[in-house]
Structures are given as C-alpha cells and as structure tokens.
Design an enzyme around this catalytic site. Structure first.
Site, PDB file in Angstrom:
ATOM      1  N   VAL A   8       0.818  -0.948  -0.028  1.00 29.71           N
ATOM      2  CA  VAL A   8      -0.106   0.051   0.109  1.00 29.71           C
ATOM      3  C   VAL A   8       0.754   1.234  -0.101  1.00 29.71           C
ATOM      4  O   VAL A   8       2.070   1.294   0.379  1.00 29.71           O
ATOM      5  CB  VAL A   8      -1.017   0.164   1.405  1.00 29.71           C
ATOM      6  CG1 VAL A   8      -2.020  -1.188   1.138  1.00 29.71           C
ATOM      7  CG2 VAL A   8      -0.316   0.052   2.433  1.00 29.71           C
ATOM      8  N   SER A   9       0.559   2.227  -0.356  1.00 30.39           N
ATOM      9  CA  SER A   9       1.132   3.500  -0.732  1.00 30.39           C
ATOM     10  C   SER A   9       1.661   4.313   0.595  1.00 30.39           C
ATOM     11  O   SER A   9       2.621   5.083   0.441  1.00 30.39           O
ATOM     12  CB  SER A   9       0.504   4.519  -1.771  1.00 30.39           C
ATOM     13  OG  SER A   9       0.413   3.772  -2.966  1.00 30.39           O
ATOM     14  N   SER A  10       0.717   4.063   1.505  1.00 34.84           N
ATOM     15  CA  SER A  10       1.232   5.122   2.591  1.00 34.84           C
ATOM     16  C   SER A  10       0.779   4.123   3.919  1.00 34.84           C
ATOM     17  O   SER A  10      -0.107   3.177   4.013  1.00 34.84           O
ATOM     18  CB  SER A  10       0.413   6.261   2.659  1.00 34.84           C
ATOM     19  OG  SER A  10      -0.959   5.859   2.803  1.00 34.84           O
TER      20      SER A  10
END
Length: 201
Positions: A8-10
């Site tokens: 996931v990006s964050s």
C-alpha cells in the site's frame, strides 16, 4: 515454497483487502510468508520486498494481487519480472489470468508470449497513471502560484545509504552506474543532482 507480496502506498492505508485476495486464491499460502510494504511503488528500495527477494529460491511461487502492487515504473517492473524469470521463480498476478494457468511444459511458450504482451500493456497503464498524478500536481501548483499561495516544498532528503555509497564511489569502490542502481534511481542525471547538492551543502 509459496510467498505473497502486498503493498500500500502509505502507512494509513489498509492492506487487509490484498491479503485476503491472496489467501482466498491460495489456501496454502502461510501468513508468515506474506511480505508487506507501506510505501510508494516508485522504486524497489523497500525493506520487506528486498527481504522477500533474499528468501525466494528457484521453484518458488510469488503471488501478488495486481501488477501495480509490485511497482509503478514500467522499465523497473520489466527488470523485476526478468529477474524472476531468470531465477525460475513463478510469479502469479491475480489480475492477469494467464499467469495463473497451469500448462503442460511443451505449451508454456504460448502463455509466456501472451503474458509478455499483458505485462507490457498493464505496466504502461500503471506508469501512465503515475504520470497523470504528476500532471495534476503540476496543474495544482500552477494555479496556486497565480493566486500567490504556493510556497514551494522543502528540499527532499537524500536517498537512504547515500552517504555510505557516496564514499565508496569517491574511493572508486563502485562506479556511477552501480551507484545509481544501488540507490534505486532511474538515471545518472538524478544521481549527479544528489551529488551536487551533497557536495555544496
């Protein structure tokens, strides 16, 4: 062995949806063999991903939910897929059905050809989405500037391990190409920008 990879990006994004998709597809996948990163897919300098690559061996299978969970840069994705192929590691991408099909050995070349086409198309889409984000950001900054509200952003930090690798480069322990690759940068132009900033600070 069977492994899974989730990204996931964050840190505030939830990875459970991806984990569930992998386990639903392969009941034999053990939770301790699922590696998770919570950071951008702009490069492959991610701690869990690098640990996963150290564990993968010939004959192993790696499962990911979607191609862009592996990464978002077309050329870098192609390099990683070639690495898996060269090391005889099977990669299954749940949104590319042909990567999931088991075939007699003498027919594998047909599906490899189809997979190569699909990988090219999907990798290009993933990179295009990233470019669209950049364009939207640039447009937002332009609007902010016309309104006098744009203050710029603080200078980004140097890449991880830059100082250590810089010393090796200065001592001729590594060349510029190796320096660039070890930092996960796309070009030596970017590397030299970091070097200039470091040397003039």
């Amino acid at each position: 062995m069977i492994f899974g990879y989730v990204r996931v990006s964050s840190k505030d994004q939830n990875e459970e949806r991806q984990i569930k998709a992998l386990i639903d597809y392969c009941k034999a996948l053990k939770s301790q063999n699922i590696y998770i990163d919570k950071q951008s897919g702009k490069d492959f300098n991610r701690s869990s991903y690098q640990e996963l690559k150290k564990r993968l061996r010939e004959g192993d299978t790696l499962i990911i939910k979607e191609l862009d969970r592996l990464g978002r840069n077309k050329e870098m994705i192609k390099e990683e897929l070639k690495y898996f192929k060269d090391n005889k590691i099977r990669i299954k991408i749940l949104n590319i059905p042909t990567t999931l099909v088991e075939l007699p050995e003498n027919n594998e070349w047909v599906f490899e050809m189809i997979n190569n086409i699909l990988v090219e198309v999907l990798a290009a889409i993933a990179e295009e989405e990233r470019n669209k984000i950049r364009i939207r950001q640039a447009e937002g900054i332009a609007i902010a500037k016309t309104k006098g509200k744009y203050k710029g952003r603080p200078q980004s930090q140097l890449p991880k391990d830059f100082e250590k690798l810089y010393k090796q480069w200065k001592d001729n322990g590594i060349n510029a190409t190796q320096f660039t690759k070890l930092l996960g940068l796309k070009s030596r132009t970017t590397l030299y920008k970091y070097i200039k900033r470091y040397e003039t600070k």
